[in-house]
Scaffold this motif. Structure first.
Motif, short mmCIF file in Angstrom:
data_model
loop_
_atom_site.label_atom_id
_atom_site.label_comp_id
_atom_site.label_asym_id
_atom_site.label_seq_id
_atom_site.Cartn_x
_atom_site.Cartn_y
_atom_site.Cartn_z
N THR A 1 -14.69 2.15 89.12
CA THR A 1 -14.46 2.55 90.50
C THR A 1 -15.74 2.34 91.31
N CYS A 2 -15.63 1.57 92.38
CA CYS A 2 -16.77 1.27 93.24
C CYS A 2 -16.66 2.07 94.52
N HIS A 3 -17.59 3.00 94.71
CA HIS A 3 -17.62 3.82 95.91
C HIS A 3 -18.58 3.22 96.94
N GLY A 4 -18.59 3.78 98.11
CA GLY A 4 -19.52 3.35 99.15
C GLY A 4 -18.88 3.23 100.51
N HIS A 5 -17.62 2.81 100.54
CA HIS A 5 -16.93 2.73 101.82
C HIS A 5 -16.41 4.11 102.22
N SER A 6 -16.30 4.32 103.53
CA SER A 6 -15.87 5.63 104.03
C SER A 6 -14.48 5.60 104.64
N ARG A 7 -13.88 4.41 104.70
CA ARG A 7 -12.53 4.27 105.24
C ARG A 7 -11.74 3.27 104.40
N PRO A 8 -10.49 2.99 104.73
CA PRO A 8 -9.68 2.09 103.90
C PRO A 8 -10.31 0.71 103.71
N VAL A 9 -10.21 0.21 102.49
CA VAL A 9 -10.66 -1.14 102.15
C VAL A 9 -9.51 -2.10 102.45
N THR A 10 -9.74 -3.05 103.34
CA THR A 10 -8.67 -3.90 103.84
C THR A 10 -8.57 -5.25 103.13
N HIS A 11 -9.67 -5.72 102.54
CA HIS A 11 -9.63 -7.06 101.95
C HIS A 11 -10.76 -7.24 100.94
N LEU A 12 -10.46 -7.99 99.86
CA LEU A 12 -11.44 -8.32 98.83
C LEU A 12 -11.40 -9.82 98.57
N SER A 13 -12.57 -10.38 98.26
CA SER A 13 -12.63 -11.81 97.97
C SER A 13 -13.81 -12.09 97.04
N PHE A 14 -13.57 -12.92 96.02
CA PHE A 14 -14.61 -13.32 95.08
C PHE A 14 -15.18 -14.68 95.47
N SER A 15 -16.42 -14.92 95.07
CA SER A 15 -16.99 -16.26 95.14
C SER A 15 -16.57 -17.04 93.90
N LEU B 1 -10.98 -10.42 85.08
CA LEU B 1 -10.76 -9.13 85.70
C LEU B 1 -10.10 -9.34 87.05
N TYR B 2 -9.57 -8.25 87.61
CA TYR B 2 -9.06 -8.31 88.98
C TYR B 2 -9.52 -7.07 89.72
N ALA B 3 -9.60 -7.19 91.02
CA ALA B 3 -10.07 -6.10 91.88
C ALA B 3 -8.96 -5.65 92.80
N THR B 4 -8.93 -4.36 93.08
CA THR B 4 -7.96 -3.80 94.02
C THR B 4 -8.71 -2.96 95.06
N GLY B 5 -8.30 -3.09 96.31
CA GLY B 5 -8.88 -2.32 97.40
C GLY B 5 -7.82 -1.45 98.04
N SER B 6 -8.18 -0.20 98.37
CA SER B 6 -7.16 0.78 98.72
C SER B 6 -7.44 1.53 100.01
N GLU B 7 -6.38 2.15 100.49
CA GLU B 7 -6.45 3.08 101.61
C GLU B 7 -7.39 4.24 101.32
N ASP B 8 -7.60 4.54 100.03
CA ASP B 8 -8.45 5.66 99.66
C ASP B 8 -9.94 5.36 99.79
N GLY B 9 -10.29 4.14 100.22
CA GLY B 9 -11.69 3.79 100.45
C GLY B 9 -12.44 3.31 99.22
N THR B 10 -11.74 3.12 98.11
CA THR B 10 -12.40 2.66 96.90
C THR B 10 -11.95 1.26 96.51
N ILE B 11 -12.82 0.64 95.71
CA ILE B 11 -12.50 -0.63 95.06
C ILE B 11 -12.46 -0.34 93.56
N LYS B 12 -11.47 -0.88 92.88
CA LYS B 12 -11.42 -0.74 91.43
C LYS B 12 -11.40 -2.11 90.78
N LEU B 13 -12.18 -2.24 89.71
CA LEU B 13 -12.19 -3.44 88.90
C LEU B 13 -11.47 -3.16 87.60
#
Length: 313
Positions: free
Chosen positions: A17-31, A289-301
């Motif tokens: 679980t990756c914290h740091g954002h304070s509002r919903p995470v709207t988009h994720l992208s890898f290089s 791996l895959y990443a998910t970004g949520s309304e809860d403000g977190t990113i999960k790997l």
């Protein structure tokens, strides 16, 4: 970095679980993979896009300068540049090594989507103006507009699968292909419900889109619909693992991560981890791996597969 133990309907899964954002995470992208590693960028309604190590999720830096929500964020293949599309009527270009804002591309309304050209240092943008603009980053003051009659609703997603083709998806429930040389529309696919997402697969040959409870898979180049899958849930995001022929879907009506078989269309696994709608799903460039970004403000790997990888030993 926090490791949460999540019990699913099936194998036990331990996402990072990756914290740091304070509002919903709207988009994720890898290089892409560079020197055996890769980066992950996140867009968030807090206006502070973040750069992370794609394997561990460790925070690298925050791009500071937007004055509104950031709806989408992208990296160049070599991870040297980042582009962020914002509600402050701008798209910003960043140096990922220094964090410096290299260019601010001004628009007349909210910018919802951005994507880099796979070959040149150009970007395409779309948003509430219902226009597609191509910016040459060497001459950003004179963008080229595609169209006319691009869309009748806000453009929510743009992708640039090959140098001369741009794909856009909008609130008018249409996915459209444009030729950047003629600047004209070359194909259109209409769906029955508002579009949630439209992304290239990790192999960058397939286009994955969501609308209502359905997921659509296209050959991005030939524009042929390969398959549509009807689910029992409102799907907001999807990521396809082309090698194993499985896809991961996140929804708006619950907080579950669901894995489906591409061929049989059967739901295979269900994982609980987020505490809000899942707005973005992205597979890493190596598919491990895959990443998910949520309304809860977190990113999960989430580790994909049974072999040890990264912090999952």
């Amino acid at each position: 970095m926090v490791v949460n133990l999540i019990i699913a309907e099936g194998p036990r899964v331990v996402p990072l679980t990756c914290h740091g954002h304070s509002r919903p995470v709207t988009h994720l992208s890898f290089s892409h993979i560079v020197d055996d590693s890769y980066l992950l960028i996140s867009a968030c309604k807090d206006g502070n896009p973040m750069l992370r190590d794609g394997i561990t999720g460790d925070w690298i830096g925050t791009f500071v300068g937007h004055k509104g929500a950031v709806w989408q964020a992208r990296l160049t293949d070599d991870a040297a540049l980042a582009a962020t599309a914002s509600a402050d009527f701008t798209c910003k270009i960043w140096d990922t090594f220094t964090g410096e804002n290299l260019a601010t591309l001004t628009h007349n309304h909210i910018v919802r989507a951005v994507h880099f050209n796979p070959v040149t240092q150009n970007v395409v943008t779309g948003g509430s103006e219902k226009k597609l603009r191509i910016f040459d980053l060497h001459q950003p003051a004179t963008p080229i507009e595609l169209g006319p009659n691009v869309h009748d609703g806000t453009i929510k997603c743009v992708v640039w699968p090959e140098p001369n083709i741009v794909i856009s998806a909008a609130d008018d429930r249409n996915i459209r292909w444009f030729d950047t040389r003629s600047r004209n529309l070359i194909d259109n696919f209409a769906v029955d419900h508002p579009i949630g997402s439209c992304e290239l697969s990790s192999a960058e040959k397939l286009l994955c889109a969501t609308a209502g409870k359905s997921v659509y898979f296209f050959d991005a180049t030939s524009r042929r619909l390969l398959k549509s899958v009807a689910t029992q849930y409102d799907v907001s995001s999807v990521g396809l693992h082309s090698d194993t022929r499985k896809f991961v879907a996140g929804g708006t009506s619950d907080t579950w991560v669901r894995i489906y078989d591409f061929e049989t269309e059967q739901e295979l696994e269900v994982y609980k981890g987020h505490h809000g709608s899942i707005w973005s799903v992205a597979f890493s460039p190596d598919g491990k791996l895959y990443a998910t970004g949520s309304e809860d403000g977190t990113i999960k790997l989430w580790k994909y597969g049974s072999q040890p990888y990264g912090l999952w030993q």
